[in-house]
Design a protein around this motif. Sequence first.
Motif, mmCIF file in Angstrom:
data_model
loop_
_atom_site.group_PDB
_atom_site.id
_atom_site.type_symbol
_atom_site.label_atom_id
_atom_site.label_comp_id
_atom_site.label_asym_id
_atom_site.label_seq_id
_atom_site.Cartn_x
_atom_site.Cartn_y
_atom_site.Cartn_z
ATOM 1 N N ARG A 186 -4.169 -9.684 -10.065
ATOM 2 C CA ARG A 186 -3.855 -8.438 -9.374
ATOM 3 C C ARG A 186 -3.577 -8.708 -7.899
ATOM 4 O O ARG A 186 -4.303 -9.445 -7.237
ATOM 5 N N GLY A 187 -2.500 -8.128 -7.412
ATOM 6 C CA GLY A 187 -2.164 -8.235 -6.005
ATOM 7 C C GLY A 187 -1.522 -6.949 -5.533
ATOM 8 O O GLY A 187 -0.624 -6.421 -6.188
ATOM 9 N N ASP A 188 -1.997 -6.438 -4.426
ATOM 10 C CA ASP A 188 -1.511 -5.172 -3.884
ATOM 11 C C ASP A 188 -1.180 -5.388 -2.409
ATOM 12 O O ASP A 188 -2.030 -5.850 -1.636
ATOM 13 N N PHE A 189 0.052 -5.070 -2.009
ATOM 14 C CA PHE A 189 0.463 -5.262 -0.620
ATOM 15 C C PHE A 189 -0.400 -4.467 0.361
ATOM 16 O O PHE A 189 -0.409 -4.764 1.552
ATOM 17 N N ASP A 190 -1.093 -3.464 -0.134
ATOM 18 C CA ASP A 190 -1.969 -2.662 0.732
ATOM 19 C C ASP A 190 -3.399 -3.182 0.763
ATOM 20 O O ASP A 190 -4.264 -2.566 1.386
ATOM 21 N N ASP A 191 -3.646 -4.295 0.105
ATOM 22 C CA ASP A 191 -4.995 -4.849 0.022
ATOM 23 C C ASP A 191 -4.915 -6.365 0.167
ATOM 24 O O ASP A 191 -4.676 -7.091 -0.800
ATOM 25 N N ALA A 192 -5.108 -6.847 1.390
ATOM 26 C CA ALA A 192 -4.973 -8.278 1.660
ATOM 27 C C ALA A 192 -5.929 -9.126 0.822
ATOM 28 O O ALA A 192 -5.612 -10.260 0.457
ATOM 29 N N GLY A 193 -7.085 -8.565 0.498
ATOM 30 C CA GLY A 193 -8.043 -9.314 -0.300
ATOM 31 C C GLY A 193 -7.506 -9.667 -1.672
ATOM 32 O O GLY A 193 -7.706 -10.787 -2.159
ATOM 33 N N THR A 194 -6.834 -8.712 -2.298
ATOM 34 C CA THR A 194 -6.269 -8.991 -3.625
ATOM 35 C C THR A 194 -5.141 -10.017 -3.520
ATOM 36 O O THR A 194 -4.993 -10.878 -4.392
ATOM 37 N N ILE B 221 11.277 1.642 -0.490
ATOM 38 C CA ILE B 221 11.027 2.791 0.379
ATOM 39 C C ILE B 221 11.981 3.905 -0.015
ATOM 40 O O ILE B 221 13.067 3.662 -0.539
ATOM 41 N N MET B 222 11.579 5.128 0.247
ATOM 42 C CA MET B 222 12.382 6.286 -0.129
ATOM 43 C C MET B 222 13.021 6.983 1.067
ATOM 44 O O MET B 222 13.672 7.997 0.921
ATOM 45 N N GLY B 223 12.835 6.418 2.262
ATOM 46 C CA GLY B 223 13.435 7.025 3.436
ATOM 47 C C GLY B 223 12.901 6.405 4.704
ATOM 48 O O GLY B 223 12.009 5.538 4.682
ATOM 49 N N GLU B 224 13.456 6.820 5.841
ATOM 50 C CA GLU B 224 13.077 6.249 7.128
ATOM 51 C C GLU B 224 11.587 6.387 7.424
ATOM 52 O O GLU B 224 10.980 5.509 8.048
ATOM 53 N N ALA B 225 10.988 7.486 6.998
ATOM 54 C CA ALA B 225 9.575 7.722 7.291
ATOM 55 C C ALA B 225 8.677 6.649 6.678
ATOM 56 O O ALA B 225 7.556 6.418 7.169
ATOM 57 N N GLU B 226 9.138 5.978 5.626
ATOM 58 C CA GLU B 226 8.312 4.984 4.940
ATOM 59 C C GLU B 226 8.510 3.571 5.476
ATOM 60 O O GLU B 226 7.818 2.647 5.047
ATOM 61 N N ILE B 227 9.459 3.391 6.409
ATOM 62 C CA ILE B 227 9.754 2.047 6.913
ATOM 63 C C ILE B 227 8.528 1.383 7.547
ATOM 64 O O ILE B 227 8.224 0.224 7.222
ATOM 65 N N PRO B 228 7.786 2.044 8.446
ATOM 66 C CA PRO B 228 6.627 1.367 9.056
ATOM 67 C C PRO B 228 5.611 0.865 8.033
ATOM 68 O O PRO B 228 5.084 -0.250 8.168
ATOM 69 N N HIS B 229 5.337 1.678 7.013
ATOM 70 C CA HIS B 229 4.388 1.260 5.970
ATOM 71 C C HIS B 229 4.923 0.062 5.199
ATOM 72 O O HIS B 229 4.197 -0.906 4.929
#
Length: 292
Positions: A50-58, A76-84
């Motif tokens: 298991r690996g999740d980009f939002d969880d460095a531990g995994t 991403i679904m739009g400009e608002a999601e670019i930073p994430h």
Amino acid sequence: MIIVTGANGKLGRAVVEQLLKRVPAEQIGVSVREPNQAQELRECGVRVRRGDFDDAGTLHHAFEGASQVLIVSSGIMGEAEIPHGIQQHLTAIDTAKKAGASRVLYTSHMGSSPTSHFAPMIHHAATEKLLEDSGVAFTSLRNGYYASMALMMIDGAIRTGELIAPVDGPVAWTAHSDLAEAAAAIISEQKWYGMTPNLTGPEAIDMEGIATIASEVLGRNIRRTIVSDEEFRERMLSQGVPEASINMRMGMFLASRQGDFAQVDPALAHLIGRSPKSFGEVLKESITHKQG
């Protein structure tokens, strides 16, 4: 060990399948959010974690022992999601570096640009900058525009006989399967460091060309109808399409008008040793699959 992220997705899974033709299964690991969906790979001898980009531990666990890591870009679904999305990629790059990977590969795009009208291209450009600044050897795969997106765009036209869209420009549509084969070759043969040439299909065609090809493949006329940007937006809104999705589509049309996706390059053909699939071939395969 070669690590592939996103291996439950269309491109990631295809890359793993191509790698299995080139290297022993025990030299391949995958990082996926849902390991139970990768059971077939586990049965082939691939290491599944298991690996999740939002969880460095995994990711630290999933990348353990990595020699190379292929980061399949987060959507991403739009400009608002670019930073994430950029933060997710930074986490993956940093973790791969800490795991001791000698090279990080990334599935970028031929239209990658910090000033593009199409939000995903800004996302790709920012990630390429992260790779350049990381201090680790990298390869950015400048993939051609996925032909599967064109299939989605003409799905309604196949039902109605009319392809309605604003003014567009030519796009070098490219098959996932060809790009997966190229990625596997680059990884297994240690080829092409830095930015790759554009890895594109054999031709660049616009919506008119798509309508013509679809007409030939289907044996009935698909008419291309041009509408204004405003009318297209209103049509999408009336069909219940979310504003963010409409903005993404409009961004793609605007970028294509500027020729951002028009360049055809022989690099992909040279890499896979044959001509890449044309859009007509991809469309025929899709129709055959649906009928099967």
